[in-house]
Design a protein around this motif. Structure first.
Motif: not given
Length: 198
Positions: A104-105, A124, A127, A130
């Motif tokens: 996760y971000a 990205l 993830f 986010v």
């Protein structure tokens, strides 16, 4: 299995705002002096918290007059500020993904500049989620933003590890029960994760 939550700016993606004004100033020192003069980092943080760029430019002009005019080109020039990646960090992310670690971000980032990050950095997509502060109108290190990420993904704080280059954000994560690693470089991060069983 434990979940790993990454900050993005200066952990995975280098952010260098002076680059956005390279066509205005002849030297980096001049650009950075102007950024300091107009209080750029506080100004930018308000956008990260959900303020629009239009509102931000109006506020900067009200405070600094015509000296703030170059901010009007910042959003268009923003992609050049995030073209580079932090050495070694994405490789760690890809290794974790290959092991099946849920990723996760959680980032302090403007909603309006976020699409540029998605376009420039397709990894990205590794993830599962986010959480972007500007979209949520919340900011690290406030407890609410960590809880928002946990709640919307059904995560328990004690099942997560958080990585951030800001000590304040690391402390914010720990305050809600998340183990946290202060990012100082990819090699140290890899070792910290190894010590946690990865």
């Amino acid at each position: 299995m434990r979940n790993v939550i990454f900050d993005l700016g200066n952990v995975l993606i280098e952010w260098d705002p002076a680059l956005a004004f390279a066509d205005v100033f002849t030297t980096r020192d001049a650009a950075e002096a102007w950024l300091d003069e107009i209080g750029f980092h506080d100004w930018n943080r308000a956008q990260d918290g959900g303020r629009s760029f239009a509102e931000g430019i109006a506020a900067a002009r009200a405070q600094h007059g015509d000296r703030a005019r170059w901010l009007e080109g910042y959003l268009a020039a923003f992609p050049v500020t995030i073209e580079n990646t932090v050495p070694g960090s994405w490789e760690i992310l890809e290794d974790l993904a290959a092991q099946g670690v849920p990723l996760y971000a959680l980032t302090n980032w403007s909603a309006e500049s976020w699409p540029a990050a998605r376009e420039l950095h397709p990894r990205l997509a590794l993830f599962r989620d986010v959480l972007v502060s500007g979209q949520e109108r919340l900011l690290k290190p406030d407890a609410a933003i960590y809880r928002r990420l946990l709640d919307r993904n059904g995560l328990a704080a004690e099942s997560c590890i958080f990585v951030d280059d800001s000590l304040a954000n690391v402390a914010g994560a720990r305050a809600v029960g998340i183990d946290a690693i202060h990012f100082t470089g990819a090699e140290a991060l890899r070792e910290a994760l190894r010590q946690r069983g990865f």
